[in-house]
Scaffold this active site. Structure first.
Site, mmCIF file in Angstrom:
data_model
loop_
_atom_site.group_PDB
_atom_site.id
_atom_site.type_symbol
_atom_site.label_atom_id
_atom_site.label_comp_id
_atom_site.label_asym_id
_atom_site.label_seq_id
_atom_site.Cartn_x
_atom_site.Cartn_y
_atom_site.Cartn_z
ATOM 1 N N CYS A 81 0.845 -1.192 0.000
ATOM 2 C CA CYS A 81 0.000 0.000 0.000
ATOM 3 C C CYS A 81 0.882 1.244 0.000
ATOM 4 C CB CYS A 81 -0.912 0.000 1.236
ATOM 5 S SG CYS A 81 -2.118 1.350 1.254
ATOM 6 N N CYS A 85 -1.659 3.898 7.176
ATOM 7 C CA CYS A 85 -2.683 4.081 8.209
ATOM 8 C C CYS A 85 -2.278 3.332 9.476
ATOM 9 C CB CYS A 85 -4.032 3.579 7.708
ATOM 10 S SG CYS A 85 -4.580 4.420 6.200
ATOM 11 N N CYS A 88 -4.047 -0.027 10.427
ATOM 12 C CA CYS A 88 -4.218 -1.047 9.389
ATOM 13 C C CYS A 88 -3.994 -2.450 9.958
ATOM 14 C CB CYS A 88 -3.248 -0.799 8.239
ATOM 15 S SG CYS A 88 -3.381 -2.013 6.904
#
Length: 359
Positions: A81, A85, A88
């Site tokens: 990714c 975040c 996550c």
């Protein structure tokens, strides 16, 4: 003549034997049916007959072990990714992605086992091959497998309009993850890349979904950084078909624990805080709340190797790959709670043809 007569006699005797055996079998079957009818009758159960109790227990055990139907499956095809975040729970521990023909074979197996909806996720599913790999799988699922619903969850940052032109007609739902309508909050969470605006991407993708007739959905993870936020005005403006609101979930080995790449403990909100957020947004009709209790066991999750992930123990323990042992074998180790899946509204109108949207 003598030989012919002997043959006829032997044939007659054989027919008689077969007839007698059929009669005996019919009697035995009738007796068994009567016995089973008595065994499971209300009167017998009320009497508490030991044989009945044992038989009922065995029947109930078999029912409890019934193989669940993978009607809706979430395939996390990659862990990579471009965002970071902090909460996550499918982090980039490997860059592995299945060869496309193997991925198609697994999707075919799932369709044969009863899959009606596939949701592609990650990581960021558009990361691999600039979305071409994903697009080919979306097309395969809708065009070749003719699945009623094909959906994607993405952060929206890597989607180009050209992808919609090529593959949009095969996609039912595109969910964009957005946890805040404040850009600074998104940066604190890690939902950003460089100077790019996550919210600008969100609204751009929203317009493309409308233009290319793809149902638009929003996913939000509620954590300590956004739990006090009021998102009502922006959600009304975007008007998604569904607004999935998740409580921040801790998974050992993924976003918590010694071997984890993330430490999500500071993002956690308790049940009371989560409920307060839901109460504040209760008037939003498209809101679909999902607490940790509902979320943990009610999703069928496939990892990048097409292994079902069992989250019941607070970890993601993998089954063997469906490519090696088949769906029925692997799903036994998924921890999937089919009743909770239905209770949380896992089945809904998920084909864009049935949504009757005003594009």
């Amino acid at each position: 003549m003598l030989l012919s007569a002997q043959i006829q006699l032997a044939h007659f005797i054989l027919l008689r034997c077969v007839s007698k055996l059929q009669s005996i079998f019919a009697d035995m079957l009738g007796t068994a049916c009567s016995w089973m009818g008595w065994l499971f009758s209300p009167r017998t159960r009320a009497a508490g007959h030991p044989g009945a109790r044992a038989a009922l227990a065995e029947r109930d055990s078999r029912a409890a072990q019934r193989t669940p139907t993978p009607s809706s499956v979430n395939y996390h095809l990659t862990r990579k990714c471009n965002y970071k975040c902090g909460f996550c729970f499918h982090t980039a521990k490997t860059s592995f992605v299945l060869p496309i023909e193997e991925a198609k074979r697994g999707l075919q197996l799932l369709k044969e086992a009863g899959m009606e909806k596939i949701n592609f996720s990650g990581g960021e599913p558009f990361f691999h091959e600039g979305g071409e790999f994903l697009g080919k799988l979306v097309q395969y699922c809708k065009q070749d497998l003719q699945l009623p619903s094909v959906s994607i969850v993405s952060n929206g940052s890597m989607i180009k309009e050209g992808w919609f032109k090529k593959y949009g007609k095969y996609l039912d739902i595109l969910a964009i993850s957005c946890d805040s309508f404040d850009e600074d909050t998104n940066k604190l969470i890690g939902r950003t890349q460089g100077r790019k605006s996550h919210l600008d991407n969100l609204f751009k993708v929203h317009s493309w979904c409308r233009q290319y007739k793809v149902a638009f959905k929003i996913n939000s993870v509620i954590c300590s950084f956004n739990v006090e936020e009021d998102m009502r005005e922006n959600i009304r403006q975007l008007n998604p078909v569904r607004w999935k609101v998740f409580q921040c979930l801790i998974i050992d080995g993924e976003n918590a624990g010694e071997s984890a790449l993330r430490d999500a403990e500071k993002f956690v909100v308790d049940d009371e805080q989560f409920q307060a957020f839901l109460d504040r947004h209760a008037e939003i009709q498209c809101l679909v709340p999902e607490s940790n209790l509902k979320m943990r066991d009610s999703y069928l999750i496939l990892d990048e190797y097409m292994r079902f992930l069992d989250c019941r123990g607070g970890r993601k323990d993998p089954s063997k790959s469906i490519l090696d042992v088949g769906v029925e074998n692997a799903i036994q180790f998924s921890g999937f709670d089919e009743k909770m899946f239905l209770k949380r509204g896992g089945k809904y109108v998920w084909s864009k043809e049935d949504m009757k949207l005003d594009w």
